[in-house]
Design an enzyme around this catalytic site. Structure first.
Site, mmCIF file in Angstrom:
data_model
loop_
_atom_site.group_PDB
_atom_site.id
_atom_site.type_symbol
_atom_site.label_atom_id
_atom_site.label_comp_id
_atom_site.label_asym_id
_atom_site.label_seq_id
_atom_site.Cartn_x
_atom_site.Cartn_y
_atom_site.Cartn_z
ATOM 1 N N ASP A 118 0.766 -1.094 -0.081
ATOM 2 C CA ASP A 118 0.219 -0.064 -0.153
ATOM 3 C C ASP A 118 0.816 1.389 -0.045
ATOM 4 O OD1 ASP A 118 -2.448 1.494 0.749
ATOM 5 O OD2 ASP A 118 -1.385 1.867 2.601
ATOM 6 N N ASP B 11 -1.793 -0.685 5.635
ATOM 7 C CA ASP B 11 -2.134 -0.023 6.985
ATOM 8 C C ASP B 11 -3.518 0.261 7.440
ATOM 9 O OD1 ASP B 11 -2.703 1.926 4.882
ATOM 10 O OD2 ASP B 11 -2.478 3.609 6.521
ATOM 11 N N ASP C 75 -0.322 5.329 0.649
ATOM 12 C CA ASP C 75 -0.365 6.035 1.863
ATOM 13 C C ASP C 75 -0.528 5.599 3.187
ATOM 14 O OD1 ASP C 75 -0.812 8.393 -0.041
ATOM 15 O OD2 ASP C 75 -2.724 8.006 -0.187
HETATM 16 O O1 LIG Z 1 -6.042 7.256 -1.460
HETATM 17 C C1 LIG Z 1 -6.482 6.877 -0.506
HETATM 18 O O2 LIG Z 1 -7.779 6.938 0.008
HETATM 19 C C2 LIG Z 1 -5.492 5.812 0.318
HETATM 20 O O3 LIG Z 1 -4.455 5.288 -0.489
HETATM 21 P P1 LIG Z 1 -3.739 3.874 0.094
HETATM 22 O O4 LIG Z 1 -4.617 2.904 -0.775
HETATM 23 O O5 LIG Z 1 -2.264 3.921 -0.759
HETATM 24 O O6 LIG Z 1 -3.661 3.879 1.349
HETATM 25 MG MG LIG Z 2 -3.147 3.133 3.256
#
Ligand SMILES: O=C(O)COP(=O)(O)O
Ligand SMILES: [Mg+2]
Length: 223
Positions: A9, A173, A11
């Site tokens: 992942d 996360d 963010d």
């Molecule tokens: O864009 C988002 O809401 C979260 O992004 P992610 O999947 O990299 O945690």
């Molecule tokens: Mg994330």
């Protein structure tokens, strides 16, 4: 268990992108005549992609009640304009990520990013942070028809890397990562420092909660 591929992942796992996301979200609220929200409140709205973040930020609530289309479209145009301006500026790569990714590469693992972030923001952020070179493929929030928690982007990444889910692991996360990985039939490791829609990761049923990406590399080496 033979692990050949690692899906990761973005963010809250590789990069702390909240300062820039919160900046754009609050700039959007200000342009619409609304007061700003705290960064921690906006962090709890991240996880299901940008359209969701926009709706939750306008509603100032996690409940994601649908906005009238003209309000949503105006808000989206404002958010996207501001986020393009600041994406990456105040975002930082978490401690242990570079060493962890190097260790995974040294183990001969194939690596993919699987994020709900739209591709127009994902690729510049991975380039600006210097992370892009570690990855064999990048699957963004708008690469497939459906995003996490649906398993489709994970299965697509597995196909691109040439390994089935049984020989892959997901590292993330949030609950969206856990649900997507389990629906795809692969083990899931969770790092506790990211954004889980405001909830403790201790509530998630996962294969392991590991404190850093170097710890995750160690876990993979022990399988
Ligand atoms: O864009 C988002 O809401 C979260 O992004 P992610 O999947 O990299 O945690
Ligand atoms: Mg994330």
């Amino acid at each position: 268990m033979t692990i050949n591929a690692v899906l990761i992942d973005l963010d809250g796992t590789l990069v702390d992108s909240i300062p820039d996301l919160a900046h754009a979200a609050n700039a959007m609220r200000l342009e619409l005549g609304m007061h700003t929200l705290g960064q921690d409140v906006i962090a709890s709205f991240v996880g299901k992609g940008i359209d969701n973040l926009i709706t939750r930020t306008i509603n100032a609530s996690l409940d994601n009640e649908e906005l009238p289309p003209e309000v949503f479209n105006q808000a989206r145009e404002i958010f996207v304009r501001h986020y393009h301006l600041v994406n990456g500026d105040a975002s930082t790569v978490y401690p242990g990520v570079i060493d962890g990714l190097k260790a995974m590469k040294a183990q001969g693992l194939k690596l993919a990013v699987v994020t709900n972030k739209a591709e127009a923001f994902t690729l510049p952020l991975l380039t600006q942070t210097g992370l892009i070179g570690f990855f064999d493929t990048v699957v963004s929030g708008d690469t497939c028809a459906r995003k996490k928690p649906h398993p489709e982007p994970l299965l697509y990444a597995c196909e691109k890397l040439g390994y089935p889910p049984e020989n892959s692991v997901f590292i993330g996360d949030s609950i969206n990562d856990v649900q997507a990985a389990q629906a795809a039939g692969m083990p899931v490791l969770i790092l506790p420092y990211g954004y889980n829609e405001g909830n403790s990761v201790q509530t998630l049923k996962v294969d392991a909660i590991i404190d850093s990406m170097t710890g995750a590399a160690q876990w993979l080496a022990n399988q």
